[in-house]
Design a protein around this motif. Structure first.
Motif, PDB file in Angstrom:
ATOM      1  N   ASP A 211       0.863  -1.192   0.000  1.00 41.92           N
ATOM      2  CA  ASP A 211       0.000   0.000   0.000  1.00 41.92           C
ATOM      3  C   ASP A 211       0.897   1.240   0.000  1.00 41.92           C
ATOM      4  O   ASP A 211       1.253   1.777   1.054  1.00 41.92           O
ATOM      5  N   TRP A 212       1.221   1.714  -1.178  1.00 42.27           N
ATOM      6  CA  TRP A 212       2.152   2.833  -1.288  1.00 42.27           C
ATOM      7  C   TRP A 212       1.530   4.151  -0.856  1.00 42.27           C
ATOM      8  O   TRP A 212       2.242   5.063  -0.425  1.00 42.27           O
ATOM      9  N   ASN A 213       0.234   4.271  -0.925  1.00 36.24           N
ATOM     10  CA  ASN A 213      -0.415   5.492  -0.436  1.00 36.24           C
ATOM     11  C   ASN A 213      -0.225   5.630   1.075  1.00 36.24           C
ATOM     12  O   ASN A 213       0.052   6.721   1.588  1.00 36.24           O
ATOM     13  N   ALA A 214      -0.373   4.502   1.789  1.00 35.36           N
ATOM     14  CA  ALA A 214      -0.174   4.539   3.237  1.00 35.36           C
ATOM     15  C   ALA A 214       1.278   4.824   3.578  1.00 35.36           C
ATOM     16  O   ALA A 214       1.582   5.574   4.523  1.00 35.36           O
ATOM     17  N   ILE A 215       2.205   4.232   2.802  1.00 38.45           N
ATOM     18  CA  ILE A 215       3.630   4.475   3.043  1.00 38.45           C
ATOM     19  C   ILE A 215       3.975   5.933   2.778  1.00 38.45           C
ATOM     20  O   ILE A 215       4.720   6.569   3.537  1.00 38.45           O
ATOM     21  N   GLN A 216       3.424   6.495   1.718  1.00 39.33           N
ATOM     22  CA  GLN A 216       3.689   7.893   1.388  1.00 39.33           C
ATOM     23  C   GLN A 216       3.180   8.824   2.481  1.00 39.33           C
ATOM     24  O   GLN A 216       3.858   9.793   2.858  1.00 39.33           O
ATOM     25  N   ALA A 217       1.986   8.508   3.012  1.00 41.15           N
ATOM     26  CA  ALA A 217       1.428   9.353   4.072  1.00 41.15           C
ATOM     27  C   ALA A 217       2.208   9.209   5.369  1.00 41.15           C
ATOM     28  O   ALA A 217       2.431  10.189   6.089  1.00 41.15           O
ATOM     29  N   ALA A 218       2.628   7.989   5.690  1.00 41.19           N
ATOM     30  CA  ALA A 218       3.333   7.753   6.959  1.00 41.19           C
ATOM     31  C   ALA A 218       4.734   8.358   6.951  1.00 41.19           C
ATOM     32  O   ALA A 218       5.181   8.931   7.952  1.00 41.19           O
ATOM     33  N   GLU A 219       5.433   8.235   5.820  1.00 38.98           N
ATOM     34  CA  GLU A 219       6.814   8.715   5.745  1.00 38.98           C
ATOM     35  C   GLU A 219       6.917  10.100   5.109  1.00 38.98           C
ATOM     36  O   GLU A 219       8.028  10.617   4.942  1.00 38.98           O
ATOM     37  N   LYS A 220       5.771  10.667   4.715  1.00 38.35           N
ATOM     38  CA  LYS A 220       5.721  12.000   4.108  1.00 38.35           C
ATOM     39  C   LYS A 220       6.663  12.098   2.904  1.00 38.35           C
ATOM     40  O   LYS A 220       7.528  12.973   2.819  1.00 38.35           O
TER      41      LYS A 220
END
Length: 211
Positions: free
Chosen positions: A127-136
């Motif tokens: 889930d790259w959207n979640a990774i992008q949001a978590a790691e900004k």
């Protein structure tokens, strides 16, 4: 940036290469299921998205199960319709099958379901959207992470293939040695048996005063 774009295009091709759309007829329960086979490495994340047309109770019962070639069963579901998402981590490096069986409940009718199956593994399944949001992360950074993980997976797959080739070569050499040794034993046994037969016949003819 242009090379990155080419890599992202390659990623999109690989991700969509396993998406399948087909129609499965409703048949008797004794008929074998229809299966889709893919290969996964040990510890790799796999996500299977299934969309089926129709609805439960429309005269056909659609079932599916996911099982690998070494006997691990990851998911099994009976009489489903609509969207189903299955995520699992592979227990071993092996081929796995996503099998469908559409059972006809009333004879004399011709029914079918349309299926769309999308199989994602490794970096494509995250889930790259979640990774992008978590790691900004910025969009470019996310895409570069995808390329990096895909590259690591390719390197790991090549190492696995190399190790497998070495095991197969060792097995082949061991088999050749055993066959050679077995052939030598057989030749020695045949020569010994022939010598014993000649000696036995010689003694027999002498005892009968034939020679």
């Amino acid at each position: 940036m242009r090379s990155t774009g080419y890599l992202l295009f390659l990623l999109s091709i690989i991700a969509s290469a396993v998406a399948l759309h087909f129609e499965i007829d409703a048949v008797e329960e004794t008929r074998p299921p229809m299966c889709i086979r893919d290969f996964v490495s040990e510890g790799q994340l796999v996500v299977v998205n299934i969309h089926s047309s129709g609805s439960v109770g429309d005269g056909q019962v659609l079932n599916f199960n996911i099982r690998d070639s070494v006997g691990n069963e990851y998911r099994k579901k009976k009489d489903f319709a609509g969207n189903v998402r299955v995520a699992f981590t592979a227990h071993s490096s092996a081929a796995f099958d996503v099998c469908f069986q559409n059972v006809l409940q009333q004879r004399g009718r011709k029914l079918s379901r349309e299926l769309e199956v999308d199989i994602e593994a490794g970096s494509a399944a995250r889930d790259w959207n979640a990774i992008q949001a978590a790691e900004k992360l910025k969009p470019v950074e996310v895409e570069l992470r995808k390329v990096e993980e895909l590259t690591d997976e390719i390197v790991g797959e090549l190492e696995y293939l190399k190790a497998r080739e070495e095991r197969l070569r060792d097995t082949n050499e061991s088999t050749n040695r055993r066959v050679r040794n077995f052939s030598i034993v057989i030749i020695i046994a045949l020569i010994s048996l022939g010598g014993w037969q000649i000696r036995y016949l010689g003694n027999y003819f002498k005892a009968k005063h034939i020679i």
